[in-house]
Design an enzyme around this catalytic site. Structure first.
Site, short mmCIF file in Angstrom:
data_model
loop_
_atom_site.label_atom_id
_atom_site.label_comp_id
_atom_site.label_asym_id
_atom_site.label_seq_id
_atom_site.Cartn_x
_atom_site.Cartn_y
_atom_site.Cartn_z
N LYS A 22 -13.94 7.92 4.31
CA LYS A 22 -14.77 8.51 5.60
C LYS A 22 -16.15 9.41 5.16
O LYS A 22 -17.07 9.52 5.10
CB LYS A 22 -14.16 9.09 6.67
CG LYS A 22 -14.84 8.14 7.66
CD LYS A 22 -13.56 7.97 8.73
CE LYS A 22 -12.49 7.39 8.84
NZ LYS A 22 -11.42 7.63 10.08
N ARG A 91 -11.18 13.51 12.78
CA ARG A 91 -11.21 11.80 11.74
C ARG A 91 -10.12 12.05 10.21
O ARG A 91 -10.60 12.81 9.68
CB ARG A 91 -12.24 11.41 11.19
CG ARG A 91 -13.14 11.82 12.52
CD ARG A 91 -14.59 11.10 12.25
NE ARG A 91 -14.61 9.45 12.46
CZ ARG A 91 -15.25 8.66 11.93
NH1 ARG A 91 -16.18 9.68 11.97
NH2 ARG A 91 -15.58 7.53 11.58
N GLY A 100 -2.23 3.40 8.99
CA GLY A 100 -0.90 4.01 8.95
C GLY A 100 -1.02 5.86 9.56
O GLY A 100 0.06 6.43 10.17
N MET A 102 -2.76 9.22 11.04
CA MET A 102 -2.57 9.32 12.52
C MET A 102 -4.61 9.16 12.95
O MET A 102 -5.78 8.79 12.27
CB MET A 102 -3.49 11.09 12.41
CG MET A 102 -3.25 11.73 14.03
SD MET A 102 -3.49 13.65 13.85
CE MET A 102 -5.67 13.21 13.78
N ARG A 335 -19.00 1.86 4.62
CA ARG A 335 -18.02 1.77 4.06
C ARG A 335 -18.28 -0.18 3.38
O ARG A 335 -18.93 -0.83 3.55
CB ARG A 335 -16.89 1.87 4.59
CG ARG A 335 -16.19 0.25 5.13
CD ARG A 335 -14.66 1.04 5.65
NE ARG A 335 -14.40 0.64 6.71
CZ ARG A 335 -13.47 1.06 7.81
NH1 ARG A 335 -12.77 1.63 7.54
NH2 ARG A 335 -13.33 0.36 8.90
N HIS A 453 11.75 -24.52 -9.60
CA HIS A 453 11.31 -26.02 -9.85
C HIS A 453 9.67 -25.93 -8.26
O HIS A 453 8.71 -26.29 -9.09
CB HIS A 453 12.44 -26.68 -9.93
CG HIS A 453 11.62 -27.75 -9.96
ND1 HIS A 453 11.41 -29.17 -9.22
CD2 HIS A 453 11.44 -28.68 -11.10
CE1 HIS A 453 11.68 -29.91 -9.86
NE2 HIS A 453 10.79 -29.97 -11.18
N SER A 762 2.20 -20.46 -27.91
CA SER A 762 1.65 -20.44 -27.53
C SER A 762 3.29 -19.25 -26.52
O SER A 762 4.07 -20.11 -27.07
CB SER A 762 1.49 -21.95 -26.50
OG SER A 762 1.16 -22.01 -24.91
N CYS A 829 1.06 -20.01 -22.16
CA CYS A 829 1.21 -20.65 -21.35
C CYS A 829 1.93 -20.85 -20.16
O CYS A 829 2.41 -22.01 -19.26
CB CYS A 829 1.52 -22.33 -21.86
SG CYS A 829 3.56 -22.47 -22.80
N TYR A 849 -6.91 -18.24 -25.76
CA TYR A 849 -6.64 -18.93 -24.48
C TYR A 849 -5.55 -18.77 -23.66
O TYR A 849 -4.23 -18.24 -23.83
CB TYR A 849 -6.81 -20.44 -24.87
CG TYR A 849 -5.80 -21.04 -25.39
CD1 TYR A 849 -5.16 -21.04 -24.00
CD2 TYR A 849 -5.59 -21.17 -26.85
CE1 TYR A 849 -3.69 -22.03 -24.74
CE2 TYR A 849 -4.36 -21.60 -27.16
CZ TYR A 849 -3.53 -22.30 -25.64
OH TYR A 849 -1.79 -22.60 -26.41
P1 ADP Z 1 -11.00 4.50 12.01
O1 ADP Z 1 -10.60 5.28 10.83
O2 ADP Z 1 -9.89 3.98 12.92
O3 ADP Z 1 -11.52 3.95 12.18
P2 ADP Z 1 -12.51 7.08 12.84
O4 ADP Z 1 -12.09 8.15 12.44
O5 ADP Z 1 -14.00 5.78 12.13
O6 ADP Z 1 -10.95 5.86 12.93
O7 ADP Z 1 -13.16 6.96 14.12
C1 ADP Z 1 -13.08 5.56 15.54
C2 ADP Z 1 -14.14 6.20 16.18
O8 ADP Z 1 -14.25 6.74 17.32
C3 ADP Z 1 -14.91 5.22 15.33
O9 ADP Z 1 -15.43 4.96 15.41
C4 ADP Z 1 -16.69 6.18 16.95
O10 ADP Z 1 -17.32 4.65 17.55
C5 ADP Z 1 -16.02 7.00 17.11
N1 ADP Z 1 -15.61 8.48 16.70
C6 ADP Z 1 -15.24 9.63 16.22
N2 ADP Z 1 -15.84 10.10 15.62
C7 ADP Z 1 -16.99 10.82 16.76
C8 ADP Z 1 -18.23 11.37 16.78
N3 ADP Z 1 -18.37 12.72 16.19
N4 ADP Z 1 -18.88 11.04 17.83
C9 ADP Z 1 -18.52 10.04 18.66
N5 ADP Z 1 -17.72 8.96 18.51
C10 ADP Z 1 -16.94 8.65 16.71
MG MG Z 2 -13.62 3.74 11.59
#
Ligand code: ADP
Ligand code: MG
Ligand code: MG
Length: 876
Positions: A22, A91, A100, A102, A335, A453, A762, A829, A849
């Protein structure tokens, strides 16, 4: 000193390992001038420090402060301000996308003072207080780890008190009351106040992200997906933008192309007047992105342009998140987009045609295992979404099947004749179930692993199979089975998914496989690149034809025993086994000769000048014996053999360890007349077809289970003498090879000696793995999966070749073989011949092969090209 914090304008995509996916994406978008709310990333190295010490170094904390100051300047806002407060999102983001950990925290920086500032600035009290209460709730849940229910009680309590039906019915005053309630929850649960200082909030949130790297969910996810624990996550702190300020704002997610079929147009969803979490959480149903075009034509045009810029920049389909605040576009994430196999292929071909990527890059983009999806029938996704699996077994052979339950192979054949579709359920299958397996749409077994089998045969036939489904208790006698206490009986409608192992107690519609033109194009490119041959394992003309259609260049393994299990033949082979003298045995074999000859003729006709490796009889003889009273009686009548003789012979042939018993070349050594008959059939058929078609047929006779060089010496003598005689009698000739399987560890060790007689090797890696590990492949499925769970083994060595151990045997045998016979032909094989990782190993080991089941041939062609590309990349 190491740098632990990077502003978005200091990083780039190359720094993915340090900044996480990210963070690197945000930096790269900033770098190329796209509108990204400013912020900074705390590196994965800081995460490692946190993991080691349980806290961050003071240096790092100081650096975070410094970057926050920079952020305040760039944003022109101040943390905790009562007029123009800075709010941020926190984030997480590892180098590999990883659920999984936070959740993202939005609106951080709100407190009793800044909420006023936000209200004033946006002239929207309700919005400000709603954001504040969401923030406390989210922070309380994910950072403070307070049970969500405590907050829900407060929220629902207020709604009830004022008689509000929906959340939106709550007034600003109600929200203020809820905020008070939330604060009390925090105080009660943690004995401290909700942090009012935004700096404290931020540091707590950052620590929580790092802490979450090692929570149970994240650890489990990494284990299941082979992600090293040492990677660590980064933390992104980013200035908030608001998609929920009114109807001139919104938020969305989009792909630059369709992730379903690869169609080249922007594809996604959009929600007016909402914050990101609303889209993801499915609280409101978003609109298709096309409607954004209507609602915000100008912003849409800008977004469309950004999508193109990103795709051209990354040269790959992108998955993007964005927000519109008061008519202004902000990019929040980009991404590489996840896609179906069909989409992957279309996108790759389109991008090559547009000159965006090279053919080589296109080849590397496609996941070989994923194209499995295109080679088998699949469930209709529309119906699948509402179905619920009642059990899960091993995904032994991909595809989808639906039909009525039957519990006996004969029933399967019978019902099929009546025009019914069936799923054959067995405790486990055995060779005599073959006809029933052919008749069934799919096979479900309670026991047995990925190379049982049922699994091997089903994959060979391209038939859907779920094996080792231990949740079902099969009662073959009463023709019922039990799953979680519920009884299902013959005729019940079921569906099974061999691609993921799911079992459904209902009928789900299937759709047939589609081989599109693009698919053939990509695989054609792969053929130009790959340097290792692709053959197939095929025992009959139908499979051989299928494999040739999929591009097989020969047969690497034609098993002859399956030919013996057909109705008319099995009594004849039984007669042979029951023979007491060589003479009787020869007599019985004579009866089999025409059948074998005919089988080979048909296969040669399909294969033409492509080489065909035929393996002499391999399984323990007792597998052919009658299994029940009725069959014994039939045999006794048909050949006029006394019952006692049959019973005595059955006892005689019983073995405690049949896999290590009288089988393989041991049969040919002790009963040379069997090898003679098979050789005669192989050569006569080849001469016949050569005469008929004028094509040079290329038979390769393969002696199985050699562990002692003298075994091969003796069997080869039988073969050569038999052939010499035929050539003399017929006055015709052709070229043929005699070789052996390397599947007993001793054979690998003595490969140099064995190569004196063997013109090819083989590698039979199923047996080589079984005997190398001392793992019975019919019994150890459970132990192996436990070993994998406990980290004793990294993966099931029957699925992907154990390169570290068994691979050494292969490499040693390659060396030995080449020392004696520099031009020795080398192939594999075993089941591993269709596994991409194993194919790469075979390429590196210098094999000529790989041979795999017909339905994996296209996968192997692609994987072989990737092996070449990957290894030439490494060399540069
Ligand atoms: P995930 O990995 O679960 O997608 P993100 O970190 O991408 O989590 O955050 C999820 C959503 O939160 C993003 O798609 C966006 O819509 C919102 N978000 C994250 N950061 C911001 C920000 N700085 N301003 C507005 N919305 C945000
Ligand atoms: Mg996201
Ligand atoms: Mg074997």
């Amino acid at each position: 000193m190491e740098k632990f914090v990077y502003s978005f304008n200091e990083g780039s995509q190359d720094m993915k390992n340090l900044l996480g996916g990210k963070g690197a994406g945000l930096a790269e978008m900033t770098k190329i001038g796209l509108p990204v709310p400013f912020g900074f990333t705390i590196t994965t190295s800081a995460c490692k420090i946190y993991s080691d010490k349980g806290k961050l170094d003071d240096e790092i904390i100081k650096d975070v402060y410094a970057h926050l100051e920079e952020l305040e300047q760039v944003a022109g806002k101040k943390f905790g301000d009562d007029k123009n407060p800075l709010l941020v999102s926190v984030r997480s983001g590892a180098p590999i996308s990883m659920p999984g950990m936070m959740d993202t925290i939005l609106n951080l920086g709100l407190n009793d003072v800044s909420v006023e500032g936000l209200a004033k600035k946006t002239e929207n009290d309700r919005f400000a207080y709603d954001s504040y209460r969401r923030f406390i709730q989210m922070f309380g849940d994910v950072v403070m780890e307070i049970d969500k229910k405590k907050f829900d009680e407060v929220f629902d309590g207020q709604k009830k008190k004022v008689g509000a039906e929906f959340d939106v019915d709550l007034t600003t005053e109600d929200l203020k009351a809820i905020i008070d309630g939330y604060k009390k929850v925090v105080k009660k649960e943690l004995g401290r106040d909700f942090p009012q200082d935004p700096m404290d909030q931020l540091m707590e949130a950052i620590n929580a992200v790092f802490r979450s790297w090692n929570n149970d969910r994240a650890i489990l996810y990494r284990k299941l997906n082979d992600i090293p624990d040492s990677l660590g996550t980064a933390v992104n702190v980013q200035s908030m933008v608001f998609g929920n300020t009114g109807n001139n704002s919104g938020t969305g997610v989009a792909f630059t192309r369709s992730p379903v079929n690869g169609e080249n147009r922007v594809f996604g969803e959009f929600l007016v007047n909402a914050q990101g979490e609303d889209v993801v959480a499915g609280i409101r149903t978003p609109q298709p992105i096309a409607e954004m075009k209507e609602a915000f034509p100008d912003v849409y045009r800008q977004f469309d342009e950004v999508a193109h810029i990103l795709e051209n920049h990354y040269k790959d389909m992108q998955d993007m998140e964005f927000t519109v605040e008061d008519g202004k576009l902000f990019m929040l994430q980009t991404r590489s987009g996840k896609r179906t196999a069909a989409a992957a292929i279309k996108v790759a071909v389109d991008m090559v045609n547009d000159g965006l990527i090279t053919k080589e890059e296109a080849i590397m983009r496609i996941e070989p295992d994923q194209i499995n999806q295109l080679l088998h029938p699949n469930f209709d996704p529309a119906e699948l979404s509402s179905a619920k699996a009642i059990a899960k077994g091993l995904p032994a052979s991909p595809g989808a099947a639906t039909g009525q339950l039957v519990f006996h192979a004969e029933d399967a054949a019978e019902w099929k004749k009546d025009g019914k579709k069936v799923i054959l359920v067995r405790e486990e299958t055995s060779p005599e179930d073959l006809a029933g397996m052919v008749a069934a749409e799919g096979i479900l077994t309670a026991r047995g692993g990925m190379t049982s089998h049922a699994a091997v045969v089903a994959r060979g036939m391209g038939k859907c199979c779920v094996a080792g489904c231990s949740a079902i208790i099969v009662d073959e006698e009463s023709r019922t089975m039990k799953v979680s206490g519920k009884v299902y009986k013959e005729g019940d409608k079921f569906s099974i998914n061999g691609t993921d192992g799911s079992v459904y107690a209902e009928e789900i519609k299937t759709i047939p496989p589609e081989l599109s033109g693009n698919f053939a194009t990509v695989i054609g490119w792969a053929d130009d690149i790959r340097q290792i041959g692709i053959r197939t394992n095929a025992d009959n003309p139908r499979d051989a034809k299928q494999a040739v259609d999929f591009g097989a260049e020969g047969i690497g393994l034609c098993r002859t025993e399956h030919m013996f299990f057909e109705d008319e033949r099995i009594p004849k082979i039984r007669r042979m086994i029951l023979a007491d003298t060589e003479e009787e045995r020869r007599e019985a074999l004579k009866g089999l000769l025409p059948y074998q000859t005919e089988d080979f003729r048909e296969i040669y006709k399909v294969m033409g000048e492509r080489p065909v490796t035929i393996r002499l009889l391999d399984p323990p003889l007792h597998e052919f014996l009658p299994h029940n009273e009725a069959e014994r009686k039939q045999l006794c009548e048909q050949f006029n053999i006394p019952m006692e003789v049959i019973e005595k012979k059955t006892i005689e042939l019983h073995e405690f360890n049949p896999m290590l018993g009288h089988r393989g070349c041991r049969l040919a050594v002790t009963y040379p007349e069997i090898a003679e008959m098979q050789t005669t059939a192989i050569i006569n058929a080849a001469l016949d077809v050569k005469k008929e078609t004028g094509i040079d047929i290329k038979p390769e006779i393969m002696v199985p289970l050699v562990g002692i060089p003298n075994e091969l010496k003796q069997v080869k003598k039988t073969i050569d003498e038999t052939i010499k005689k035929i050539f003399e009698e017929r006055g015709e000739k052709l070229d043929y090879l005699v070789g052996t399987m390397i599947e007993i560890p001793r054979a690998a060790l003595l490969a140099d000696e064995i190569a004196e007689d063997a013109e090819f090797f083989s590698f039979g890696t199923n047996d080589l793995t079984q005997m190398g590990f001392g793992f019975s492949r019919d019994d150890t499925g459970k132990i192996i999966s436990e070993y994998v769970d406990r980290g004793v083994l990294e993966e099931d060595p029957f699925q992907s070749l154990d390169q570290h151990g068994i691979g050494k045997l292969v490499e040693f045998a390659v060396q030995g073989g080449k020392k004696t016979r520099p031009n020795i032909k080398l192939g594999i094989c075993g089941e591993h011949g269709g596994d991409p990782k194993s194919i790469e190993f075979c390429y590196r080991a210098g094999l000529n092969y790989v041979s795999c089941s017909p339905f994996r041939v296209p996968i192997a062609r692609l994987a072989a090209a990737q092996a070449t590309l990957r290894n030439s990349e490494n060399k540069n």
